[in-house]
Design a protein around this motif. Structure first.
Motif, short mmCIF file in Angstrom:
data_model
loop_
_atom_site.label_atom_id
_atom_site.label_comp_id
_atom_site.label_asym_id
_atom_site.label_seq_id
_atom_site.Cartn_x
_atom_site.Cartn_y
_atom_site.Cartn_z
N ALA A 158 0.83 -1.21 0.00
CA ALA A 158 0.00 0.00 0.00
C ALA A 158 0.86 1.25 0.00
O ALA A 158 0.58 2.23 -0.72
N VAL A 159 1.92 1.25 0.80
CA VAL A 159 2.82 2.41 0.85
C VAL A 159 3.49 2.62 -0.50
O VAL A 159 3.66 3.76 -0.95
N GLU A 160 3.89 1.53 -1.17
CA GLU A 160 4.48 1.67 -2.50
C GLU A 160 3.52 2.41 -3.44
O GLU A 160 3.92 3.32 -4.17
N ALA A 161 2.24 2.01 -3.41
CA ALA A 161 1.26 2.62 -4.31
C ALA A 161 0.97 4.07 -3.94
O ALA A 161 0.88 4.94 -4.81
N ALA A 163 2.97 6.11 -2.33
CA ALA A 163 4.16 6.91 -2.64
C ALA A 163 4.24 7.22 -4.13
O ALA A 163 4.69 8.31 -4.53
N HIS A 164 3.82 6.29 -4.98
CA HIS A 164 3.82 6.56 -6.42
C HIS A 164 2.88 7.71 -6.76
O HIS A 164 3.22 8.60 -7.56
N SER A 165 1.71 7.72 -6.14
CA SER A 165 0.76 8.79 -6.44
C SER A 165 1.31 10.14 -6.01
O SER A 165 1.14 11.14 -6.72
N TYR A 166 1.98 10.18 -4.86
CA TYR A 166 2.59 11.43 -4.40
C TYR A 166 3.73 11.86 -5.33
O TYR A 166 3.90 13.05 -5.64
N ALA A 167 4.53 10.89 -5.77
CA ALA A 167 5.63 11.22 -6.68
C ALA A 167 5.08 11.79 -7.99
O ALA A 167 5.65 12.73 -8.56
N HIS A 168 3.97 11.22 -8.46
CA HIS A 168 3.38 11.68 -9.72
C HIS A 168 2.79 13.09 -9.58
O HIS A 168 3.09 13.98 -10.38
N VAL A 169 1.94 13.27 -8.57
CA VAL A 169 1.22 14.53 -8.45
C VAL A 169 2.13 15.67 -8.00
O VAL A 169 2.03 16.80 -8.50
N TRP A 170 3.05 15.36 -7.08
CA TRP A 170 3.85 16.43 -6.46
C TRP A 170 5.31 16.42 -6.89
O TRP A 170 6.11 17.20 -6.39
N ASP A 171 5.64 15.55 -7.86
CA ASP A 171 6.99 15.53 -8.44
C ASP A 171 8.08 15.33 -7.37
O ASP A 171 9.08 16.04 -7.35
N ILE A 172 7.87 14.35 -6.51
CA ILE A 172 8.83 14.02 -5.45
C ILE A 172 9.70 12.85 -5.92
O ILE A 172 9.18 11.74 -6.08
N ILE A 257 11.20 1.25 -8.06
CA ILE A 257 11.32 0.22 -7.03
C ILE A 257 12.56 -0.60 -7.34
O ILE A 257 12.78 -1.00 -8.48
N VAL A 258 13.37 -0.86 -6.30
CA VAL A 258 14.63 -1.58 -6.50
C VAL A 258 14.76 -2.69 -5.46
O VAL A 258 14.64 -2.44 -4.26
#
Length: 334
Positions: A158-161, A163-172, A257-258
Protein backbone atom coordinates in the motif's frame (compact mmCIF):
# COMPACT_ATOMS: atom_id res chain seq x y z
CA UNK A 1 24.34 16.77 3.52
CA UNK A 2 21.36 16.96 5.84
CA UNK A 3 19.54 13.66 6.24
CA UNK A 4 16.30 12.73 7.97
CA UNK A 5 16.21 9.03 8.90
CA UNK A 6 13.13 7.45 10.44
CA UNK A 7 13.61 4.35 12.57
CA UNK A 8 17.12 5.18 13.81
CA UNK A 9 16.72 2.96 16.87
CA UNK A 10 15.75 0.04 14.62
CA UNK A 11 18.07 -2.50 13.07
CA UNK A 12 18.46 -1.10 9.56
CA UNK A 13 17.89 2.55 10.47
CA UNK A 14 20.63 2.38 13.09
CA UNK A 15 23.20 0.98 10.67
CA UNK A 16 22.24 3.45 7.95
CA UNK A 17 22.41 6.42 10.30
CA UNK A 18 25.81 5.32 11.59
CA UNK A 19 27.12 5.01 8.05
CA UNK A 20 25.88 8.51 7.17
CA UNK A 21 27.35 9.96 10.35
CA UNK A 22 30.69 8.27 9.68
CA UNK A 23 30.69 9.97 6.29
CA UNK A 24 30.26 13.38 7.93
CA UNK A 25 26.59 14.01 7.21
CA UNK A 26 24.08 15.62 9.56
CA UNK A 27 21.43 13.11 10.65
CA UNK A 28 18.10 13.91 12.27
CA UNK A 29 16.73 10.67 13.65
CA UNK A 30 13.15 9.73 14.49
CA UNK A 31 12.06 6.66 16.42
CA UNK A 32 9.09 5.77 18.61
CA UNK A 33 11.01 3.23 20.75
CA UNK A 34 7.96 0.96 20.75
CA UNK A 35 7.95 -2.19 22.93
CA UNK A 36 7.57 -4.61 19.98
CA UNK A 37 10.89 -5.98 21.24
CA UNK A 38 13.22 -5.01 24.09
CA UNK A 39 13.43 -1.18 24.12
CA UNK A 40 16.79 -1.46 25.87
CA UNK A 41 18.33 -2.73 22.63
CA UNK A 42 16.83 0.23 20.77
CA UNK A 43 18.14 2.63 23.41
CA UNK A 44 21.59 1.06 23.11
CA UNK A 45 21.59 1.67 19.37
CA UNK A 46 20.67 5.32 19.91
CA UNK A 47 23.40 5.59 22.53
CA UNK A 48 25.91 4.43 19.91
CA UNK A 49 24.69 7.10 17.49
CA UNK A 50 24.77 9.76 20.22
CA UNK A 51 28.57 9.56 20.14
CA UNK A 52 28.33 11.70 17.02
CA UNK A 53 27.70 15.37 17.62
CA UNK A 54 25.94 15.57 14.25
CA UNK A 55 23.20 13.15 15.35
CA UNK A 56 19.97 14.76 16.49
CA UNK A 57 17.47 12.19 17.84
CA UNK A 58 13.75 12.69 18.39
CA UNK A 59 11.46 10.22 20.13
CA UNK A 60 8.29 10.48 18.10
CA UNK A 61 5.66 8.22 16.56
CA UNK A 62 5.00 8.78 12.87
CA UNK A 63 1.29 8.72 13.63
CA UNK A 64 1.75 11.95 15.66
CA UNK A 65 1.42 14.28 12.69
CA UNK A 66 2.02 17.49 14.63
CA UNK A 67 5.20 16.36 16.35
CA UNK A 68 6.47 14.72 13.18
CA UNK A 69 5.90 17.96 11.27
CA UNK A 70 7.91 19.99 13.77
CA UNK A 71 10.86 17.58 13.51
CA UNK A 72 10.65 17.54 9.71
CA UNK A 73 10.68 21.31 9.48
CA UNK A 74 13.63 21.56 11.85
CA UNK A 75 15.62 18.95 9.95
CA UNK A 76 15.37 20.77 6.59
CA UNK A 77 16.66 17.56 5.04
CA UNK A 78 18.19 17.20 1.60
CA UNK A 79 17.46 13.47 1.66
CA UNK A 80 14.71 11.64 3.58
CA UNK A 81 15.26 7.94 4.32
CA UNK A 82 12.11 6.31 5.67
CA UNK A 83 12.95 3.05 7.49
CA UNK A 84 10.52 3.21 10.42
CA UNK A 85 7.73 0.62 10.30
CA UNK A 86 6.00 -2.05 12.28
CA UNK A 87 8.00 -5.07 11.18
CA UNK A 88 7.40 -8.80 11.29
CA UNK A 89 5.23 -11.14 9.25
CA UNK A 90 3.95 -13.30 12.09
CA UNK A 91 3.22 -10.43 14.50
CA UNK A 92 0.80 -9.02 11.93
CA UNK A 93 -1.47 -11.98 12.73
CA UNK A 94 -1.62 -10.90 16.38
CA UNK A 95 -1.68 -7.11 16.20
CA UNK A 96 -2.89 -6.01 12.76
CA UNK A 97 -3.78 -2.45 13.77
CA UNK A 98 -0.13 -1.66 14.50
CA UNK A 99 0.63 -2.15 10.79
CA UNK A 100 -2.15 0.16 9.65
CA UNK A 101 -1.21 2.87 12.14
CA UNK A 102 2.55 2.79 11.73
CA UNK A 103 3.11 1.68 8.15
CA UNK A 104 0.20 3.30 6.34
CA UNK A 105 -0.89 6.27 8.48
CA UNK A 106 2.68 7.06 9.54
CA UNK A 107 3.98 6.92 5.97
CA UNK A 108 1.08 9.08 4.79
CA UNK A 109 2.00 11.73 7.38
CA UNK A 110 5.59 11.75 6.15
CA UNK A 111 4.52 11.95 2.51
CA UNK A 112 2.34 14.94 3.31
CA UNK A 113 5.38 16.71 4.75
CA UNK A 114 7.44 15.81 1.69
CA UNK A 115 4.66 17.25 -0.48
CA UNK A 116 4.83 20.58 1.33
CA UNK A 117 8.62 20.73 1.41
CA UNK A 118 10.10 18.22 -1.06
CA UNK A 119 13.52 16.72 -0.37
CA UNK A 120 16.01 16.15 -3.16
CA UNK A 121 15.34 12.43 -2.82
CA UNK A 122 12.89 10.37 -0.75
CA UNK A 123 13.84 6.74 -0.12
CA UNK A 124 11.38 4.31 1.49
CA UNK A 125 11.93 0.79 2.77
CA UNK A 126 9.67 -1.93 1.42
CA UNK A 127 10.00 -5.71 1.54
CA UNK A 128 10.34 -8.82 -0.59
CA UNK A 129 7.22 -10.06 1.20
CA UNK A 130 5.14 -8.11 -1.33
CA UNK A 131 5.91 -10.83 -3.89
CA UNK A 132 3.73 -13.23 -1.90
CA UNK A 133 4.02 -16.84 -3.01
CA UNK A 134 5.26 -16.00 -6.52
CA UNK A 135 7.47 -18.71 -8.01
CA UNK A 136 8.67 -16.57 -10.91
CA UNK A 137 12.31 -16.67 -9.76
CA UNK A 138 14.35 -14.60 -9.57
CA UNK A 139 11.77 -12.16 -8.23
CA UNK A 140 11.94 -9.03 -10.37
CA UNK A 141 10.69 -5.53 -9.60
CA UNK A 142 8.52 -5.69 -12.74
CA UNK A 143 6.99 -9.02 -11.71
CA UNK A 144 3.64 -9.62 -9.97
CA UNK A 145 3.25 -8.34 -6.41
CA UNK A 146 -0.49 -7.95 -6.09
CA UNK A 147 -1.17 -10.93 -3.81
CA UNK A 148 0.62 -10.37 -0.47
CA UNK A 149 0.15 -13.15 2.07
CA UNK A 150 0.33 -11.08 5.28
CA UNK A 151 -0.95 -7.73 6.47
CA UNK A 152 2.68 -6.67 6.91
CA UNK A 153 3.29 -7.24 3.21
CA UNK A 154 -0.03 -5.66 2.27
CA UNK A 155 0.76 -2.53 4.28
CA UNK A 156 4.12 -2.20 2.51
CA UNK A 157 2.51 -2.71 -0.90
CA UNK A 158 0.00 0.00 0.00
CA UNK A 159 2.82 2.41 0.85
CA UNK A 160 4.48 1.67 -2.50
CA UNK A 161 1.26 2.62 -4.31
CA UNK A 162 0.57 5.70 -2.20
CA UNK A 163 4.16 6.91 -2.64
CA UNK A 164 3.82 6.56 -6.42
CA UNK A 165 0.76 8.79 -6.44
CA UNK A 166 2.59 11.43 -4.40
CA UNK A 167 5.63 11.22 -6.68
CA UNK A 168 3.38 11.68 -9.72
CA UNK A 169 1.22 14.53 -8.45
CA UNK A 170 3.85 16.43 -6.46
CA UNK A 171 6.99 15.53 -8.44
CA UNK A 172 8.83 14.02 -5.45
CA UNK A 173 11.84 11.91 -6.57
CA UNK A 174 11.14 8.63 -4.80
CA UNK A 175 12.93 5.29 -4.55
CA UNK A 176 11.34 2.26 -2.89
CA UNK A 177 13.76 -0.55 -2.01
CA UNK A 178 12.62 -4.08 -1.28
CA UNK A 179 14.70 -5.87 1.37
CA UNK A 180 15.51 -9.57 1.21
CA UNK A 181 16.00 -11.15 4.69
CA UNK A 182 18.52 -8.77 6.21
CA UNK A 183 20.75 -10.04 9.03
CA UNK A 184 23.81 -8.97 11.01
CA UNK A 185 25.02 -7.35 14.26
CA UNK A 186 22.46 -5.36 16.25
CA UNK A 187 19.68 -7.39 14.60
CA UNK A 188 16.09 -7.68 15.80
CA UNK A 189 15.36 -10.37 18.43
CA UNK A 190 12.40 -11.64 16.40
CA UNK A 191 14.59 -12.45 13.38
CA UNK A 192 15.68 -16.03 12.64
CA UNK A 193 19.43 -15.53 13.01
CA UNK A 194 18.94 -13.82 16.37
CA UNK A 195 16.50 -16.40 17.75
CA UNK A 196 18.59 -19.33 16.54
CA UNK A 197 21.84 -18.01 18.04
CA UNK A 198 20.12 -17.08 21.30
CA UNK A 199 18.57 -20.52 21.76
CA UNK A 200 21.56 -22.52 20.57
CA UNK A 201 23.85 -20.71 23.00
CA UNK A 202 21.32 -21.26 25.80
CA UNK A 203 20.91 -24.95 24.99
CA UNK A 204 17.25 -24.50 24.05
CA UNK A 205 15.47 -26.02 21.01
CA UNK A 206 15.02 -23.98 17.84
CA UNK A 207 11.83 -24.13 15.77
CA UNK A 208 12.46 -25.00 12.12
CA UNK A 209 9.39 -24.37 10.01
CA UNK A 210 8.24 -26.39 7.00
CA UNK A 211 10.61 -29.08 8.29
CA UNK A 212 13.54 -27.08 6.96
CA UNK A 213 12.33 -27.09 3.36
CA UNK A 214 12.74 -23.35 2.86
CA UNK A 215 15.21 -21.00 1.17
CA UNK A 216 15.98 -17.34 1.73
CA UNK A 217 18.00 -14.73 -0.11
CA UNK A 218 19.95 -13.49 2.92
CA UNK A 219 21.41 -9.97 2.79
CA UNK A 220 24.15 -8.83 5.16
CA UNK A 221 23.39 -5.48 6.78
CA UNK A 222 26.56 -3.71 5.60
CA UNK A 223 25.79 -4.68 2.00
CA UNK A 224 22.25 -3.39 2.35
CA UNK A 225 23.43 -0.05 3.73
CA UNK A 226 26.01 0.29 0.98
CA UNK A 227 23.29 -0.15 -1.63
CA UNK A 228 20.99 2.38 0.06
CA UNK A 229 23.74 5.00 0.29
CA UNK A 230 24.61 4.56 -3.39
CA UNK A 231 20.95 4.78 -4.39
CA UNK A 232 20.49 7.94 -2.31
CA UNK A 233 22.93 9.75 -4.60
CA UNK A 234 20.93 8.78 -7.70
CA UNK A 235 17.51 10.44 -7.77
CA UNK A 236 15.00 8.95 -10.23
CA UNK A 237 13.59 10.98 -13.08
CA UNK A 238 10.14 10.84 -14.64
CA UNK A 239 10.14 8.10 -17.25
CA UNK A 240 13.43 6.57 -16.12
CA UNK A 241 16.17 5.46 -18.49
CA UNK A 242 15.35 1.76 -18.96
CA UNK A 243 18.62 0.70 -17.41
CA UNK A 244 17.64 -3.00 -17.45
CA UNK A 245 14.85 -5.30 -18.61
CA UNK A 246 13.58 -5.24 -15.03
CA UNK A 247 13.71 -1.44 -14.78
CA UNK A 248 10.67 -0.50 -12.69
CA UNK A 249 10.91 3.24 -13.29
CA UNK A 250 7.51 4.84 -13.65
CA UNK A 251 6.54 6.44 -16.94
CA UNK A 252 4.45 9.03 -15.10
CA UNK A 253 6.49 9.86 -11.99
CA UNK A 254 10.08 10.25 -10.75
CA UNK A 255 9.71 6.90 -9.03
CA UNK A 256 11.25 3.45 -9.03
CA UNK A 257 11.32 0.22 -7.03
CA UNK A 258 14.63 -1.58 -6.50
CA UNK A 259 15.36 -4.99 -5.01
CA UNK A 260 18.27 -5.15 -2.59
CA UNK A 261 19.37 -8.76 -2.30
CA UNK A 262 22.22 -10.95 -3.44
CA UNK A 263 20.27 -13.30 -5.68
CA UNK A 264 21.81 -16.34 -3.98
CA UNK A 265 19.19 -18.24 -1.92
CA UNK A 266 20.42 -20.35 0.99
CA UNK A 267 18.65 -23.45 2.30
CA UNK A 268 17.30 -23.00 5.81
CA UNK A 269 19.17 -26.03 7.13
CA UNK A 270 22.45 -24.69 5.70
CA UNK A 271 21.68 -21.44 7.50
CA UNK A 272 21.23 -23.32 10.78
CA UNK A 273 24.49 -25.19 10.25
CA UNK A 274 26.32 -21.89 9.69
CA UNK A 275 25.08 -20.62 13.06
CA UNK A 276 26.13 -23.91 14.65
CA UNK A 277 29.65 -23.44 13.26
CA UNK A 278 29.84 -19.84 14.46
CA UNK A 279 28.61 -20.68 17.97
CA UNK A 280 30.54 -23.94 18.22
CA UNK A 281 27.39 -25.75 19.38
CA UNK A 282 24.81 -28.07 17.86
CA UNK A 283 21.18 -27.01 17.73
CA UNK A 284 18.36 -28.99 19.27
CA UNK A 285 16.01 -29.01 16.29
CA UNK A 286 12.23 -28.88 16.58
CA UNK A 287 10.81 -29.44 13.10
CA UNK A 288 7.41 -27.83 12.54
CA UNK A 289 4.81 -27.27 9.83
CA UNK A 290 4.71 -24.15 7.66
CA UNK A 291 3.51 -21.00 9.39
CA UNK A 292 0.57 -18.96 8.02
CA UNK A 293 1.61 -16.04 5.77
CA UNK A 294 5.12 -17.44 5.27
CA UNK A 295 6.71 -18.32 1.90
CA UNK A 296 8.92 -21.22 0.88
CA UNK A 297 11.57 -19.35 -1.12
CA UNK A 298 12.86 -15.90 -1.95
CA UNK A 299 15.39 -14.95 -4.59
CA UNK A 300 16.07 -11.40 -5.73
CA UNK A 301 16.64 -10.32 -9.27
CA UNK A 302 19.60 -7.93 -8.99
CA UNK A 303 19.76 -6.74 -12.61
CA UNK A 304 18.17 -3.35 -11.98
CA UNK A 305 20.19 -2.71 -8.82
CA UNK A 306 23.45 -3.50 -10.61
CA UNK A 307 22.48 -1.39 -13.62
CA UNK A 308 21.84 1.60 -11.36
CA UNK A 309 24.79 1.46 -8.96
CA UNK A 310 27.12 -1.27 -10.28
CA UNK A 311 26.79 -3.15 -7.01
CA UNK A 312 24.97 -6.03 -5.35
CA UNK A 313 25.32 -7.68 -1.93
CA UNK A 314 28.10 -10.29 -1.91
CA UNK A 315 29.11 -10.89 1.74
CA UNK A 316 29.23 -14.69 2.26
CA UNK A 317 26.87 -16.10 4.86
CA UNK A 318 29.84 -17.56 6.74
CA UNK A 319 31.33 -14.08 7.21
CA UNK A 320 28.06 -12.36 8.08
CA UNK A 321 26.93 -14.98 10.60
CA UNK A 322 30.34 -15.00 12.28
CA UNK A 323 30.12 -11.21 12.68
CA UNK A 324 26.64 -11.46 14.14
CA UNK A 325 27.60 -14.16 16.66
CA UNK A 326 30.69 -12.16 17.67
CA UNK A 327 28.48 -9.12 18.33
CA UNK A 328 25.85 -11.20 20.13
CA UNK A 329 28.40 -12.78 22.48
CA UNK A 330 29.88 -9.37 23.27
CA UNK A 331 26.62 -7.53 23.73
CA UNK A 332 24.97 -10.18 25.90
CA UNK A 333 28.19 -11.39 27.55
CA UNK A 334 27.69 -15.08 26.68
Amino acid sequence: MRCLVTGTAGFVGFHLARRLLDAGHQVTGIDGLTPYYDPKLKQARHAELARFGSFHPHICMLEEAGRLGAVYEQAAADVVLHLAAQAGVRYSLDNPRAYIDSNIVGSFNLLELCRRSPPRHLLIASTSSVYGDSTDFPLAETGPSDHPLSLYAASKKAVEAIAHSYAHVWDIPTTLFRFFTVYGPWGRPDMAHFKFAERILAGRPIDIYNHGQMERDFTYIDDLVEAIVRLSDLSPIRGGAKAAATDSSSRSAPYRIVNIGGGQPVKLLDFVEEIERATGRKAIRNYMDMQPADVVRTEASTDFLEALIDYRPTTPLSVGIAEFVRWYRGYYQV
